[in-house]
Structures are given as C-alpha cells and as structure tokens.
Design a protein around this motif. Structure first.
Motif, short mmCIF file in Angstrom:
data_model
loop_
_atom_site.label_atom_id
_atom_site.label_comp_id
_atom_site.label_asym_id
_atom_site.label_seq_id
_atom_site.Cartn_x
_atom_site.Cartn_y
_atom_site.Cartn_z
N GLY A 34 131.88 3.34 43.26
CA GLY A 34 131.17 3.31 41.78
C GLY A 34 129.75 2.63 41.89
N VAL A 35 128.82 3.31 41.58
CA VAL A 35 127.58 2.58 41.37
C VAL A 35 127.46 2.57 39.91
N TYR A 36 127.13 1.09 39.49
CA TYR A 36 127.07 0.65 38.22
C TYR A 36 125.79 -0.06 37.83
N LEU A 37 125.25 -0.16 36.73
CA LEU A 37 124.40 -0.62 36.07
C LEU A 37 124.68 -2.25 35.66
N ARG A 38 124.38 -3.33 36.46
CA ARG A 38 125.18 -4.73 36.13
C ARG A 38 124.36 -5.10 35.07
N PRO A 39 124.83 -5.76 34.00
CA PRO A 39 124.16 -6.31 32.69
C PRO A 39 123.47 -7.65 33.24
N ASP A 40 122.70 -8.33 32.24
CA ASP A 40 122.10 -9.76 32.59
C ASP A 40 123.42 -10.73 32.59
N PRO A 41 123.26 -11.84 33.25
CA PRO A 41 124.28 -12.64 33.20
C PRO A 41 124.88 -13.02 31.82
N ALA A 42 124.23 -13.17 30.73
CA ALA A 42 124.66 -13.57 29.26
C ALA A 42 125.70 -12.63 28.90
N THR A 43 125.28 -11.15 29.10
CA THR A 43 126.05 -10.08 28.75
C THR A 43 127.21 -9.93 29.55
N CYS A 44 127.14 -10.14 30.65
CA CYS A 44 128.34 -10.26 31.70
C CYS A 44 129.37 -11.46 31.32
N ALA A 45 128.74 -12.30 30.83
CA ALA A 45 129.95 -13.70 30.42
C ALA A 45 130.34 -13.14 29.11
N ALA A 46 129.67 -12.45 28.16
CA ALA A 46 130.52 -11.82 27.08
C ALA A 46 131.49 -11.00 27.19
N VAL A 47 131.39 -9.89 28.23
CA VAL A 47 132.29 -8.85 28.64
C VAL A 47 133.28 -9.85 28.91
N THR A 48 133.19 -10.74 30.15
CA THR A 48 134.41 -11.45 30.59
C THR A 48 135.01 -12.17 29.88
N ALA A 49 134.21 -12.82 28.61
CA ALA A 49 134.98 -13.66 27.57
C ALA A 49 136.13 -12.76 26.81
N VAL A 50 135.55 -11.46 26.34
CA VAL A 50 136.45 -10.69 25.62
C VAL A 50 137.81 -10.28 26.44
N THR A 51 137.53 -9.67 27.75
CA THR A 51 138.53 -9.16 28.64
C THR A 51 139.31 -10.20 29.03
N SER A 52 139.08 -11.40 29.23
CA SER A 52 139.90 -12.47 29.71
C SER A 52 140.82 -12.95 28.39
N GLN A 53 140.09 -12.92 27.14
CA GLN A 53 141.16 -13.27 26.16
C GLN A 53 142.20 -11.97 25.73
#
Length: 234
Positions: free
Chosen positions: A36-55
């Motif tokens: 897969g080739v992906y666009l990586r968001p900025d660190p703050a957005t990555c942290a938000a996604v991770t917070a939601v999926t982890s919950q």
C-alpha cells in the motif's frame, strides 16, 4: 519539482511473522503480502486517529481500522511481486512532479458501513480537493505496471470519479457486526479527541502488509511493515 526520500530508515512497527502462506490462503507468487502507498497525516492527526481506534478496540474489540497505521490510501492492497527497490523506484518516478498541498479535515462522517475523518474536500466542505485525487492517480499509474494477478481479495482499483480521501476510524468490522453501527457512531462522537482542522500533505509512505487469509476476515491477522517515505516539496 523533486521528491526527497527516506529509504527503510524507520524500523517496522509490526514485523511480519512469517514468509510462508498458510494452508487456508490461495497460492500466488508473492503471497501472503500486499503493498500500500499511503498519505501519512501530520503527527497530531495520526495521534487523533490512534486515540479513536484504540478506544474502539478497548471497548468493543473493533480492530480493522486500527490494524493499519493512520493513513489516507493512495493505492491500497496491491499484489506486487517485484523487488522492493523496484517498487520504490517506480513510485519515486511517479512522484517526481508532485508537490505538497493542504488537507482539510471536516471531521467524522459515515462512509459505507464505517466511520472516517472526511479529508476529501477543501475548507468549504463541498468542493473536492483535486490535489488529493491527482496524487492518487500518480501513484496508481506508477504501481499498476508492477502488479500481478492474485486470487483474492477483490481488486482495489483507482477511479477518479469514485475516489474519496479519508482516514478510517471504523471499517470492515461492520461487515460482521452491523448491529453495532449506531452505537459505535454515538461512542466515537462522544470521545474527547481533538484533531487539527488542516495539515500539510507532504509525506507519502510505502507499506507491506501481510494476512493469513485475504479472502476472509483478513484484519484479524494483519501485520504491516513500513518500507519507505517520500517527502513532497512545498
């Protein structure tokens, strides 16, 4: 424009556990891997996604979106048997004229049976961000010549008229737990997770994914490995 790159400098966050396909998996050269080739968001957005999926994993055992690193798909789940160096070279050529642009996050939206952060539009929330579609088209054009047929899963082909840039929060689990759909949306919207309204689209990354059975509930055995990052000039 030129594209700067970072080749295999980052260790894999989840290491592939085996190089041999299982008995359940239909045999094809290069299995059990996809790229897969992906666009990586900025660190703050990555942290938000991770917070939601982890919950969601902690509360409901929902894992499909969180099985991946936070990303917006440019070319997903492609069956490629070419050497990694050849894939990197092809995408590097494809990105040669690409430039960074601004991504706008309109927040939580339904997409199919799942939930996403909607990053497909400009700041008005209505006009498609054509820079996103153009970038996906460049990546698709670069990797298609390297692909080989595989018996599963269904092909994930790029089409400009159906492309929708998004950051997944809830995805394939809903195919088997549709009864949770409304409850999960209520839960996600109530989470105290903030995210930037915009971020620069300047990092494109190549990942190799592995699953024991791409034809079934592949997200239950998915692992991934970061291979390469390209930085787009601003």
């Amino acid at each position: 424009m030129t594209v700067t790159s970072n080749h295999t400098a980052v260790s894999p966050a989840v290491e592939a556990t085996s190089t041999e396909p299982t008995g359940r998996f239909a045999q094809a050269p290069g299995d059990p891997y996809r790229y897969g080739v992906y666009l990586r968001p900025d660190p703050a957005t990555c942290a938000a996604v991770t917070a939601v999926t982890s919950q969601l994993r902690a509360q409901y055992g929902v894992v499909s979106a969180g099985a991946f690193p936070p990303h917006a798909t440019l070319a997903g789940s492609r069956h490629i048997t070419a050497p990694i160096e050849e894939i990197i070279a092809a995408v590097t050529r494809g990105l040669a004229e690409a430039s960074a642009f601004t991504v706008h996050n309109a927040g939580i939206r339904r997409q199919g049976a799942g939930l996403v952060y909607d990053v497909h539009h400009l700041a008005d929330g209505i006009t498609p961000n054509t820079s996103f579609t153009d970038l996906a088209a460049l990546v698709d054009e670069a990797v298609v010549p390297l692909e080989t047929p595989a018996p599963n899963p269904a092909e994930d082909r790029f089409a400009a008229d159906t492309f929708r840039a998004h950051l997944s929060l809830v995805s394939h689990d809903m195919d088997v737990r549709p009864d949770l759909s409304e409850e999960l949306e209520e839960y996600v919207r109530a989470l105290p997770v903030s995210f930037p309204q915009s971020f620069p689209a300047d990092a494109v990354a190549l990942y190799r994914t592995r699953s024991d059975d791409w034809s079934g509930r592949w997200w239950q055995t998915l692992t991934w490995e970061h291979l390469h990052t390209w930085r787009l000039p601003r």
